[in-house]
Design a protein around this motif. Structure first.
Motif, mmCIF file in Angstrom:
data_model
loop_
_atom_site.group_PDB
_atom_site.id
_atom_site.type_symbol
_atom_site.label_atom_id
_atom_site.label_comp_id
_atom_site.label_asym_id
_atom_site.label_seq_id
_atom_site.Cartn_x
_atom_site.Cartn_y
_atom_site.Cartn_z
ATOM 1 N N ALA A 106 0.826 -1.212 0.000
ATOM 2 C CA ALA A 106 0.000 0.000 0.000
ATOM 3 C C ALA A 106 0.861 1.263 0.000
ATOM 4 O O ALA A 106 0.339 2.369 0.059
ATOM 5 C CB ALA A 106 -0.946 0.007 1.198
ATOM 6 N N SER B 209 2.341 0.015 -4.423
ATOM 7 C CA SER B 209 1.087 0.213 -5.154
ATOM 8 C C SER B 209 1.346 0.442 -6.633
ATOM 9 O O SER B 209 0.582 -0.030 -7.492
ATOM 10 C CB SER B 209 0.300 1.380 -4.549
ATOM 11 O OG SER B 209 1.058 2.577 -4.561
ATOM 12 N N ASP C 227 0.123 -5.025 4.263
ATOM 13 C CA ASP C 227 0.621 -3.726 4.710
ATOM 14 C C ASP C 227 -0.039 -3.415 6.049
ATOM 15 O O ASP C 227 -1.229 -3.684 6.226
ATOM 16 C CB ASP C 227 0.273 -2.639 3.682
ATOM 17 C CG ASP C 227 1.166 -1.408 3.798
ATOM 18 O OD1 ASP C 227 1.197 -0.805 4.890
ATOM 19 O OD2 ASP C 227 1.819 -1.062 2.797
ATOM 20 N N LEU D 17 -0.216 -0.371 7.108
ATOM 21 C CA LEU D 17 -0.703 0.997 6.901
ATOM 22 C C LEU D 17 -0.053 2.011 7.840
ATOM 23 O O LEU D 17 -0.610 3.072 8.102
ATOM 24 C CB LEU D 17 -2.237 1.053 7.037
ATOM 25 C CG LEU D 17 -3.005 0.149 6.064
ATOM 26 C CD1 LEU D 17 -4.510 0.301 6.280
ATOM 27 C CD2 LEU D 17 -2.641 0.461 4.613
ATOM 28 N N TYR E 253 -0.933 3.693 2.456
ATOM 29 C CA TYR E 253 -2.277 4.256 2.507
ATOM 30 C C TYR E 253 -3.235 3.368 1.718
ATOM 31 O O TYR E 253 -2.944 2.993 0.576
ATOM 32 C CB TYR E 253 -2.300 5.672 1.924
ATOM 33 C CG TYR E 253 -1.357 6.625 2.612
ATOM 34 C CD1 TYR E 253 -1.752 7.336 3.737
ATOM 35 C CD2 TYR E 253 -0.053 6.794 2.142
ATOM 36 C CE1 TYR E 253 -0.879 8.204 4.385
ATOM 37 C CE2 TYR E 253 0.823 7.662 2.780
ATOM 38 C CZ TYR E 253 0.411 8.364 3.903
ATOM 39 O OH TYR E 253 1.289 9.211 4.540
ATOM 40 N N ARG E 254 -4.371 3.054 2.308
ATOM 41 C CA ARG E 254 -5.347 2.208 1.638
ATOM 42 C C ARG E 254 -5.804 2.819 0.313
ATOM 43 O O ARG E 254 -6.047 2.113 -0.662
ATOM 44 C CB ARG E 254 -6.543 1.965 2.560
ATOM 45 C CG ARG E 254 -7.495 0.893 2.063
ATOM 46 C CD ARG E 254 -8.683 0.755 2.998
ATOM 47 N NE ARG E 254 -8.287 0.197 4.282
ATOM 48 C CZ ARG E 254 -8.268 -1.100 4.560
ATOM 49 N NH1 ARG E 254 -8.588 -1.964 3.608
ATOM 50 N NH2 ARG E 254 -7.924 -1.534 5.748
ATOM 51 N N GLU E 255 -5.894 4.167 0.262
ATOM 52 C CA GLU E 255 -6.362 4.811 -0.962
ATOM 53 C C GLU E 255 -5.392 4.615 -2.127
ATOM 54 O O GLU E 255 -5.770 4.783 -3.292
ATOM 55 C CB GLU E 255 -6.607 6.306 -0.729
ATOM 56 C CG GLU E 255 -5.462 7.067 -0.119
ATOM 57 C CD GLU E 255 -5.570 7.211 1.393
ATOM 58 O OE1 GLU E 255 -5.148 8.263 1.905
ATOM 59 O OE2 GLU E 255 -6.087 6.270 2.047
ATOM 60 N N PHE F 139 -6.003 -7.651 -0.554
ATOM 61 C CA PHE F 139 -5.295 -6.876 0.461
ATOM 62 C C PHE F 139 -5.540 -7.449 1.847
ATOM 63 O O PHE F 139 -6.671 -7.752 2.219
ATOM 64 C CB PHE F 139 -5.730 -5.411 0.434
ATOM 65 C CG PHE F 139 -5.161 -4.601 1.574
ATOM 66 C CD1 PHE F 139 -3.798 -4.337 1.633
ATOM 67 C CD2 PHE F 139 -5.974 -4.134 2.595
ATOM 68 C CE1 PHE F 139 -3.255 -3.613 2.687
ATOM 69 C CE2 PHE F 139 -5.449 -3.404 3.647
ATOM 70 C CZ PHE F 139 -4.088 -3.141 3.698
ATOM 71 N N GLU G 58 -4.446 -6.559 5.869
ATOM 72 C CA GLU G 58 -3.806 -5.607 6.766
ATOM 73 C C GLU G 58 -3.121 -6.342 7.906
ATOM 74 O O GLU G 58 -3.740 -7.139 8.620
ATOM 75 C CB GLU G 58 -4.836 -4.632 7.339
ATOM 76 C CG GLU G 58 -4.218 -3.554 8.204
ATOM 77 C CD GLU G 58 -5.220 -2.516 8.674
ATOM 78 O OE1 GLU G 58 -4.867 -1.718 9.575
ATOM 79 O OE2 GLU G 58 -6.363 -2.498 8.161
#
Length: 317
Positions: free
Chosen positions: A9, A14, A33, A35, A39-41, A50, A52
């Motif tokens: 991420a 990414s 990741d 985070l 970043y998730r975005e 994905f 976390e």
């Protein structure tokens, strides 16, 4: 092909996942990741599973590598200044974390782990350009942690017959690189300030030089290494023999934006390397088909991305 990207991420991770989607649509991409710096975005529009979690969680990591063909290990706490301020978290994530990933891969029978080391390992070695066979002398806890990051997979090649690959990244930049934090890299820092009409802060005299590498080139190299099973018992500099000072970089930014920017100089930061440049010989030999993106072209694409991102943020507001 099932590929696991740790730290997926983040900026490079990414971009790599998006590159694989485009160039190798049949591959199954998994991302882990925690985070903390990703970043998730960043994963919007990417076709990937994905999960976390942290590479320091051994049970989570063991489940993540199950059934994987290749691991790209990008998870890390980046930044020289951050490591100087807090060395232990950097060591835990970068050094111990890499060992955890390798052990999980070895237990699962995965042959190839590709890791991200750093040009910072050269440290106080003044030679330019730098070869992978030049001596290293890290100047920061981050650089030490990256020396462990590259040392472990190469040792696993010799000790366990794995086919790992350790890249030394040289100042990777491009679209998606975060600017809004105190440890941001120099190009997003400069672009963010310039587009905001703020003064660019230059640490030192600005004549320190870097071998900037566009993220698209990095992704092309890594994906090719996976596709072709490329490995090495020595580290590989992922840079192509360019040398750009910060003042030259500012001039290029002014050309792209079409107007001058203001600068101010502050004290040199502890642990900063004066000059960084690869000879580019081994990476060209191992990846002869990859044509690196020039700084002019890469910077133009990065400026466009920053401008579009800012425009999008304004519209949402």
């Amino acid at each position: 092909m099932k590929v696991l990207i740790t730290g997926g991420a983040g900026f490079i991770g990414s971009n790599l996942a998006r590159h694989i989607n485009a160039q190798y649509p049949g591959w199954d991409v998994h991302i882990i990741d925690d985070l903390s710096t990703g970043y998730r975005e960043n994963l919007a529009g990417i076709d990937a599973e994905f999960f976390e979690g942290s590479i320091l969680d051994l049970e989570f990591l063991a489940a993540a590598v199950a059934g994987v063909d290749s691991v790209v290990h990008l998870a890390a706490i980046p930044s020289v200044p951050r490591s100087v301020a807090a060395p232990r978290p950097t060591h835990d994530a970068n050094s111990t974390g890499t060992l955890n990933v390798l052990e999980a891969a070895r237990t699962e029978g995965i042959e190839q782990v590709i890791v991200a080391s750093s040009s910072s390992v050269y440290g106080s070695n003044p030679a330019l350009p730098k070869s992978e066979f030049d001596w290293t002398r890290p100047m920061s806890p981050y650089a030490v942690s990256k020396q462990a990051t590259e040392g472990y997979p190469l040792a696993y090649n010799f000790s366990y017959g794995m086919k790992n690959l350790a890249f030394r990244f040289f100042n990777v930049y491009g679209p998606g690189q975060a600017a809004g934090h105190s440890y941001a890299a120099v190009i997003p820092q400069f672009l963010d300030a310039a587009l905001s009409g703020e003064t660019l802060v230059v640490h030192g005299d600005g004549l320190q030089s870097r071998d900037f590498t566009f993220v698209g080139t990095v992704c092309d190299i890594i994906a090719t290494a996976i596709a072709e099973g490329i490995h090495s018992n020595d580290p590989v500099n992922l840079a192509f023999n360019t040398n750009t000072t910060l003042m030259d970089l500012i001039s290029r930014i002014e050309e792209e934006l079409g107007h001058p920017v203001e600068t101010k100089h502050q004290a040199t930061r502890v642990g900063d390397v004066r000059a960084s440049q690869s000879d580019g010989i081994r990476v060209r030999a191992l990846f002869p088909k990859v044509v690196p993106v020039t700084l002019r072209s890469g910077l133009a694409k990065t400026v466009v991305w920053f401008q579009e991102s800012r425009a999008g943020s304004t519209e949402k507001a």
